[in-house]
Design a protein around this motif. Structure first.
Motif, PDB file in Angstrom:
ATOM      1  N   GLU A  28      42.778  37.287  63.111  1.00 27.66           N
ATOM      2  CA  GLU A  28      41.689  36.482  63.703  1.00 27.66           C
ATOM      3  C   GLU A  28      40.430  37.326  63.690  1.00 27.66           C
ATOM      4  OE1 GLU A  28      39.206  34.153  65.012  1.00 27.66           O
ATOM      5  OE2 GLU A  28      41.161  33.197  65.227  1.00 27.66           O
ATOM      6  N   HIS A  33      38.220  34.712  70.147  1.00 31.57           N
ATOM      7  CA  HIS A  33      39.552  34.172  69.868  1.00 31.57           C
ATOM      8  C   HIS A  33      40.610  35.278  69.846  1.00 31.57           C
ATOM      9  CE1 HIS A  33      38.243  30.088  69.346  1.00 31.57           C
ATOM     10  NE2 HIS A  33      37.264  30.506  68.569  1.00 31.57           N
ATOM     11  N   LEU A  70      50.497  34.713  62.801  1.00 31.80           N
ATOM     12  CA  LEU A  70      49.467  33.722  63.098  1.00 31.80           C
ATOM     13  C   LEU A  70      48.250  34.038  62.241  1.00 31.80           C
ATOM     14  CD1 LEU A  70      49.655  33.996  67.006  1.00 31.80           C
ATOM     15  CD2 LEU A  70      50.947  32.439  65.530  1.00 31.80           C
ATOM     16  N   ASP A  72      44.375  32.873  61.139  1.00 34.10           N
ATOM     17  CA  ASP A  72      43.162  32.065  61.158  1.00 34.10           C
ATOM     18  C   ASP A  72      42.882  31.686  59.704  1.00 34.10           C
ATOM     19  OD1 ASP A  72      40.709  30.883  61.640  1.00 34.10           O
ATOM     20  OD2 ASP A  72      39.677  32.753  62.079  1.00 34.10           O
ATOM     21  N   ILE A  99      46.011  28.637  62.060  1.00 32.43           N
ATOM     22  CA  ILE A  99      45.156  28.344  63.208  1.00 32.43           C
ATOM     23  C   ILE A  99      43.744  28.112  62.677  1.00 32.43           C
ATOM     24  CG2 ILE A  99      44.211  29.196  65.372  1.00 32.43           C
ATOM     25  CD1 ILE A  99      46.712  30.891  65.707  1.00 32.43           C
ATOM     26  N   LEU A 120      48.040  24.912  64.266  1.00 35.61           N
ATOM     27  CA  LEU A 120      47.371  24.766  65.564  1.00 35.61           C
ATOM     28  C   LEU A 120      45.879  24.596  65.342  1.00 35.61           C
ATOM     29  CD1 LEU A 120      48.886  27.429  67.991  1.00 35.61           C
ATOM     30  CD2 LEU A 120      48.933  24.958  68.261  1.00 35.61           C
ATOM     31  N   LYS A 122      42.125  24.768  66.972  1.00 31.87           N
ATOM     32  CA  LYS A 122      41.333  25.319  68.079  1.00 31.87           C
ATOM     33  C   LYS A 122      40.523  24.193  68.695  1.00 31.87           C
ATOM     34  CE  LYS A 122      40.699  29.752  65.754  1.00 31.87           C
ATOM     35  NZ  LYS A 122      39.724  30.615  65.075  1.00 31.87           N
ATOM     36  N   TYR A 124      43.257  25.608  71.542  1.00 30.98           N
ATOM     37  CA  TYR A 124      44.664  25.357  71.885  1.00 30.98           C
ATOM     38  C   TYR A 124      44.927  26.001  73.244  1.00 30.98           C
ATOM     39  CZ  TYR A 124      44.751  30.020  69.898  1.00 30.98           C
ATOM     40  OH  TYR A 124      44.457  31.332  69.625  1.00 30.98           O
ATOM     41  N   LEU A 129      50.333  27.336  72.260  1.00 26.65           N
ATOM     42  CA  LEU A 129      50.540  28.432  71.320  1.00 26.65           C
ATOM     43  C   LEU A 129      51.979  28.939  71.413  1.00 26.65           C
ATOM     44  CD1 LEU A 129      49.478  30.611  69.303  1.00 26.65           C
ATOM     45  CD2 LEU A 129      48.869  31.965  71.329  1.00 26.65           C
TER      46      LEU A 129
END
Length: 139
Positions: A28, A33, A70, A72, A99, A120, A122, A124, A129
């Motif tokens: 990320e 975030h 995860l 981004d 994400i 997911l 944003k 979230y 999560l």
């Protein structure tokens, strides 16, 4: 102030989904975030590492040690779809969750076709999560 004896007790709070046994890598770029991820993952008991971009993610020598990744989808040096492919090319088998705030560009269908197991949008919630992580880990 004393409560009257006929006051009903409230039901117990919903238990937080536990991520205690999981080691998670999150990529990320936005500090805000990143902090949200750190707080949510800590709150649910996970161990985790956060990387700010694709280059630093791919430079990690321990990529195959993570239980969930995860990503981004809108990073400064790559997009999450390309990063996911690069991770798979390096024999990373952990489930990956996309994400994004850009659902017009990256739809869930595009992400699932690219090999992600979860998606997911944003913003979230921390519980959302954790539930997504548990779902892709099938725990």
């Amino acid at each position: 102030m004393d409560c009257p004896s006929n006051t009903k007790t409230l039901p117990p709070l919903q238990c937080l989904p536990s991520l205690q046994s999981l080691h998670i890598l999150a990529t990320e770029d936005q500090p805000f975030h990143q902090e949200l991820l750190k707080r949510a993952l800590s709150r649910h008991g996970a161990t985790f590492q956060v990387e700010p971009d694709g280059e630093s993610t791919l430079a990690r020598p321990d990529l195959t040690s993570f239980d969930v990744i995860l990503l981004d989808l809108m990073l400064p040096d790559t997009d999450g779809l390309q990063l996911a492919k690069a991770l798979r090319d390096r024999n990373v088998t952990a489930p990956m969750v996309a994400i994004t705030a850009g659902t017009m560009t990256f739809t869930p269908e595009v992400c699932y076709e690219a090999g992600f197991q979860g998606f997911l949008e944003k913003p979230y919630s921390p519980i959302g999560l954790a539930e997504m992580i548990r779902a892709v880990r099938d725990i």
